[in-house]
Design a protein around this motif. Structure first.
Motif, PDB file in Angstrom:
ATOM      1  N   ALA A 174       0.813  -1.212   0.000  1.00 39.64           N
ATOM      2  CA  ALA A 174       0.000   0.000   0.000  1.00 39.64           C
ATOM      3  C   ALA A 174       0.850   1.267   0.000  1.00 39.64           C
ATOM      4  O   ALA A 174       0.570   2.205  -0.754  1.00 39.64           O
ATOM      5  N   PHE A 175       1.892   1.306   0.834  1.00 31.44           N
ATOM      6  CA  PHE A 175       2.556   2.579   1.096  1.00 31.44           C
ATOM      7  C   PHE A 175       4.023   2.649   0.690  1.00 31.44           C
ATOM      8  O   PHE A 175       4.647   3.700   0.830  1.00 31.44           O
ATOM      9  N   PHE A 176       4.586   1.564   0.197  1.00 27.31           N
ATOM     10  CA  PHE A 176       6.012   1.596  -0.145  1.00 27.31           C
ATOM     11  C   PHE A 176       6.300   1.186  -1.589  1.00 27.31           C
ATOM     12  O   PHE A 176       7.176   1.756  -2.224  1.00 27.31           O
ATOM     13  N   ARG A 177       5.599   0.200  -2.089  1.00 25.45           N
ATOM     14  CA  ARG A 177       5.964  -0.392  -3.381  1.00 25.45           C
ATOM     15  C   ARG A 177       5.911   0.616  -4.520  1.00 25.45           C
ATOM     16  O   ARG A 177       6.909   0.826  -5.232  1.00 25.45           O
ATOM     17  N   SER A 178       4.759   1.245  -4.730  1.00 27.62           N
ATOM     18  CA  SER A 178       4.568   2.097  -5.907  1.00 27.62           C
ATOM     19  C   SER A 178       5.556   3.257  -5.930  1.00 27.62           C
ATOM     20  O   SER A 178       6.223   3.492  -6.949  1.00 27.62           O
ATOM     21  N   TYR A 179       5.660   3.977  -4.805  1.00 25.44           N
ATOM     22  CA  TYR A 179       6.541   5.142  -4.785  1.00 25.44           C
ATOM     23  C   TYR A 179       7.998   4.748  -4.955  1.00 25.44           C
ATOM     24  O   TYR A 179       8.741   5.372  -5.720  1.00 25.44           O
ATOM     25  N   TRP A 235      13.134   4.555  -8.247  1.00 27.88           N
ATOM     26  CA  TRP A 235      14.320   3.845  -8.735  1.00 27.88           C
ATOM     27  C   TRP A 235      14.161   3.218 -10.110  1.00 27.88           C
ATOM     28  O   TRP A 235      15.157   2.872 -10.749  1.00 27.88           O
ATOM     29  N   GLY A 236      12.941   3.024 -10.554  1.00 26.60           N
ATOM     30  CA  GLY A 236      12.753   2.439 -11.885  1.00 26.60           C
ATOM     31  C   GLY A 236      13.011   0.947 -11.951  1.00 26.60           C
ATOM     32  O   GLY A 236      13.099   0.371 -13.044  1.00 26.60           O
ATOM     33  N   ILE A 276       3.125  10.731  -4.040  1.00 28.54           N
ATOM     34  CA  ILE A 276       2.026  10.222  -4.873  1.00 28.54           C
ATOM     35  C   ILE A 276       2.223   8.724  -5.088  1.00 28.54           C
ATOM     36  O   ILE A 276       2.963   8.296  -5.975  1.00 28.54           O
ATOM     37  N   HIS A 277       1.549   7.934  -4.271  1.00 26.44           N
ATOM     38  CA  HIS A 277       1.640   6.472  -4.334  1.00 26.44           C
ATOM     39  C   HIS A 277       0.497   5.949  -5.196  1.00 26.44           C
ATOM     40  O   HIS A 277      -0.318   5.145  -4.752  1.00 26.44           O
ATOM     41  N   ASP A 278       0.432   6.415  -6.399  1.00 25.62           N
ATOM     42  CA  ASP A 278      -0.646   6.066  -7.317  1.00 25.62           C
ATOM     43  C   ASP A 278      -0.028   5.584  -8.618  1.00 25.62           C
ATOM     44  O   ASP A 278       0.570   6.394  -9.344  1.00 25.62           O
ATOM     45  N   GLY A 317      -1.169   5.032 -11.386  1.00 27.67           N
ATOM     46  CA  GLY A 317      -1.706   5.683 -12.576  1.00 27.67           C
ATOM     47  C   GLY A 317      -1.196   7.099 -12.788  1.00 27.67           C
ATOM     48  O   GLY A 317      -1.520   7.732 -13.800  1.00 27.67           O
ATOM     49  N   THR A 318      -0.426   7.608 -11.857  1.00 26.17           N
ATOM     50  CA  THR A 318       0.145   8.954 -11.966  1.00 26.17           C
ATOM     51  C   THR A 318       1.652   8.835 -12.100  1.00 26.17           C
ATOM     52  O   THR A 318       2.304   8.213 -11.261  1.00 26.17           O
ATOM     53  N   ARG A 319       2.212   9.414 -13.143  1.00 25.69           N
ATOM     54  CA  ARG A 319       3.651   9.277 -13.376  1.00 25.69           C
ATOM     55  C   ARG A 319       4.477  10.079 -12.372  1.00 25.69           C
ATOM     56  O   ARG A 319       5.579   9.693 -12.021  1.00 25.69           O
ATOM     57  N   ALA A 320       3.963  11.216 -11.938  1.00 26.03           N
ATOM     58  CA  ALA A 320       4.676  12.023 -10.949  1.00 26.03           C
ATOM     59  C   ALA A 320       4.840  11.230  -9.659  1.00 26.03           C
ATOM     60  O   ALA A 320       3.942  10.480  -9.256  1.00 26.03           O
ATOM     61  N   GLY A 321       5.995  11.404  -9.013  1.00 28.76           N
ATOM     62  CA  GLY A 321       6.244  10.683  -7.775  1.00 28.76           C
ATOM     63  C   GLY A 321       6.029  11.520  -6.536  1.00 28.76           C
ATOM     64  O   GLY A 321       5.690  11.002  -5.470  1.00 28.76           O
ATOM     65  N   ARG A 322       6.220  12.830  -6.654  1.00 27.48           N
ATOM     66  CA  ARG A 322       6.101  13.705  -5.489  1.00 27.48           C
ATOM     67  C   ARG A 322       5.852  15.121  -5.989  1.00 27.48           C
ATOM     68  O   ARG A 322       6.254  15.485  -7.090  1.00 27.48           O
TER      69      ARG A 322
END
Length: 518
Positions: A187-192, A197-198, A353-355, A357-362
């Motif tokens: 929920a809170f670590f994987r996506s961001y 890091w790509g 932004i842990h979403d 569907g959104t390319r922006a990270g922060r």
């Protein structure tokens, strides 16, 4: 002065094969016909890079009454901690808090800027699954927004993870999962983390997590929230200091201070070669515009990327060291600054932004960092896109990147795109040293080779290939400079690791106090 171009008495090969390779590395496919070579004056200590580490090294020289010169490839001091000025707005490259437990560093910051150092409240949130969660996470917020059923599953996942508590975590995914449980990791670590890091969390080394989430556990956080413990949880920082006009103001003050003491800071000067013999660097070759200048040196303190340093050595490093340097990877990013007539589109300093569907990270809200950063009645948002240089966002035209950022923030409710007044994209190469599966072994090979040089020290984030904050970068620079000018052997590489490094505290304290009590 000798012309190395057409019609000159010498060709560029007169500088040596590695110098040419260094120029290739620095300039890519750019031609170097017509470059002019000259022999420069001798320098006691050459400092490569004018970021926080390089300028701190120069400050140490000034305190000790030594001479030196700083060479910076960029046109501005501060490195990734510089401040950009654009059409009356200021923004920095990622948002740089001034918070440290290293008291000598804190006093030095205050001494350098005085009342220009503001104390700012910290407010940040995470956007996940269409909701905004307080960050650091609170039990009440997680329960209220995830719902009772999902929160129970997270709690069960956490309890289940405790059976592996004694397992040695090799990857970021393992490290976080063991401490928080699989569901909270997802929920809170994987996506961001994977945006930053790509690569998957299973390919990121655990050292990054241990360094960035020190002394933090779910149990400690809950106890702190319930006021059942007085333990200081590192991640739960409620306020921080920040220069009125951004972090670049600090490094501009450092640069002005050392130049008043005759230590020149030369911008747009890139080191393209370090010539060595008998385990000593004897000269460095610096390029600016159409000139290359070779300076004899007594010592070198380098904060440039570790791989770049290796590639610039002449004679070349052994093949296995060059191969290790090639394995050191860096994550780049683009910052899209949006100027909007909304004075406070959201109150946070920044939002993760842990979403997926959104390319922006922060996204940063620079008006919430300091009103000195923005025009009255407006603010500036910094939308961060983590990438590699061959990704489409890197080459995307400014206007297209601005449209992308506007639309993404509008979709998640952070911005009214109709109120955007202006925008610009800034590329930031080699922003973050990568902690991938190859980095640890590669750093060890490079480090072992560099230790042969008795008058060369590396420091800072890129100089050690370690994701240090400003304070730790400064600490490494202090120790590295002392090593060069006093022939000491302080372990720069141990700073900001699990190993204890505060044993040098009295040394650094006494050094900096020369300035503080003066």
């Amino acid at each position: 002065m000798r012309d190395l171009g057409k019609g000159g008495g010498k060709t560029l090969s007169a500088l040596g094969g590695t110098t040419k390779r260094g120029l290739d590395s620095a300039l890519g496919a750019e031609a170097y016909e017509g470059l002019r070579y000259e022999e420069g004056e001798a320098i006691e200590t050459a400092i490569l890079g004018a970021g926080p580490a390089g300028l701190t090294a120069a400050h140490v020289l000034a305190l000790r009454g030594r001479t030196g010169r700083v060479f910076e490839a960029d046109g501005t001091v501060g490195g990734i901690a510089k401040t950009i000025e654009f059409h009356g707005y200021r923004f920095d490259l990622g948002g740089h808090r001034f918070f440290t437990k290293l008291k000598p560093i804190e006093r030095l910051w205050d001494k350098m800027l005085g009342e220009e150092m503001l104390v700012r409240p910290r407010l940040s949130r995470i956007y996940y699954d269409g909701k905004f969660f307080s960050y650091p996470l609170t039990a009440k917020d997680v329960l209220g927004r995830l719902g009772i059923f999902e929160s129970m599953l997270c709690a069960l996942s956490y309890i289940w993870s405790m059976r592996k508590r004694r397992k040695v975590a090799e990857t970021f995914e393992d490290w976080v999962t063991v401490r928080f449980g699989r569901r909270l990791y997802d929920a809170f670590f994987r996506s961001y983390t994977e945006k930053v890091w790509g690569i998957p969390g299973s390919e990121i080394r655990s050292q990054w997590a241990a360094q960035r989430i020190k002394d933090f556990s779910l149990v400690k956080a809950v106890l702190s929230i319930l006021r059942l413990t007085r333990d200081n949880v590192t991640t739960l920082i409620e306020e921080f200091k920040y220069p009125r006009f951004g972090p670049g103001q600090m490094w501009e003050a450092f640069a002005a201070s050392v130049q008043e003491r005759d230590i020149r800071v030369q911008l747009n000067h890139r080191c393209v070669a370090l010539k060595h013999r008998d385990d000593r660097v004897e000269t460095i070759v610096v390029r600016t515009n159409a000139h290359v200048t070779e300076h004899p040196v007594n010592g070198v303190v380098s904060s440039i990327p570790l791989s770049e340093l290796i590639f610039n050595l002449e004679p070349p490093a052994p093949p296995e060291v060059l191969e290790a340097a090639r394995k050191l990877r860096y994550r780049d990013f683009c910052l899209v600054a949006l100027m909007t007539s909304e004075e406070e589109p959201f109150p946070d300093n920044w939002i993760y932004i842990h979403d997926p569907g959104t390319r922006a990270g922060r996204v940063q809200n620079f008006g919430a960092w300091s009103d000195g950063m923005v025009r009255p009645g407006t603010t500036c948002l910094g939308v961060e896109y983590f990438c590699f240089e061959d990704d489409d966002i890197w080459s995307m035209p400014d206007w297209e990147a601005v449209e992308l950022a506007k639309n993404e923030l509008a979709r998640i409710g952070l911005l009214d795109p109709a109120k955007v007044l202006d925008g610009v994209k800034v590329r930031v190469p080699k922003a973050y040293p990568m902690y991938d599966s190859n980095y640890e072994g590669a750093v060890e090979v490079v480090r072992a080779y560099l230790e042969r040089f008795e008058n060369l020290q590396t420091c800072g984030r890129n100089g050690l290939h370690r994701y240090n904050n400003q304070d730790h970068s400064m600490w490494t620079a202090i120790l590295a400079t002392i090593n060069v000018i006093d022939d000491e052997s302080h372990d720069v590489w141990s700073v900001n690791t699990e190993a204890e490094y505060h044993e040098e505290g009295e040394l650094v304290d006494s050094l900096l106090d020369v300035e503080l009590v003066g």
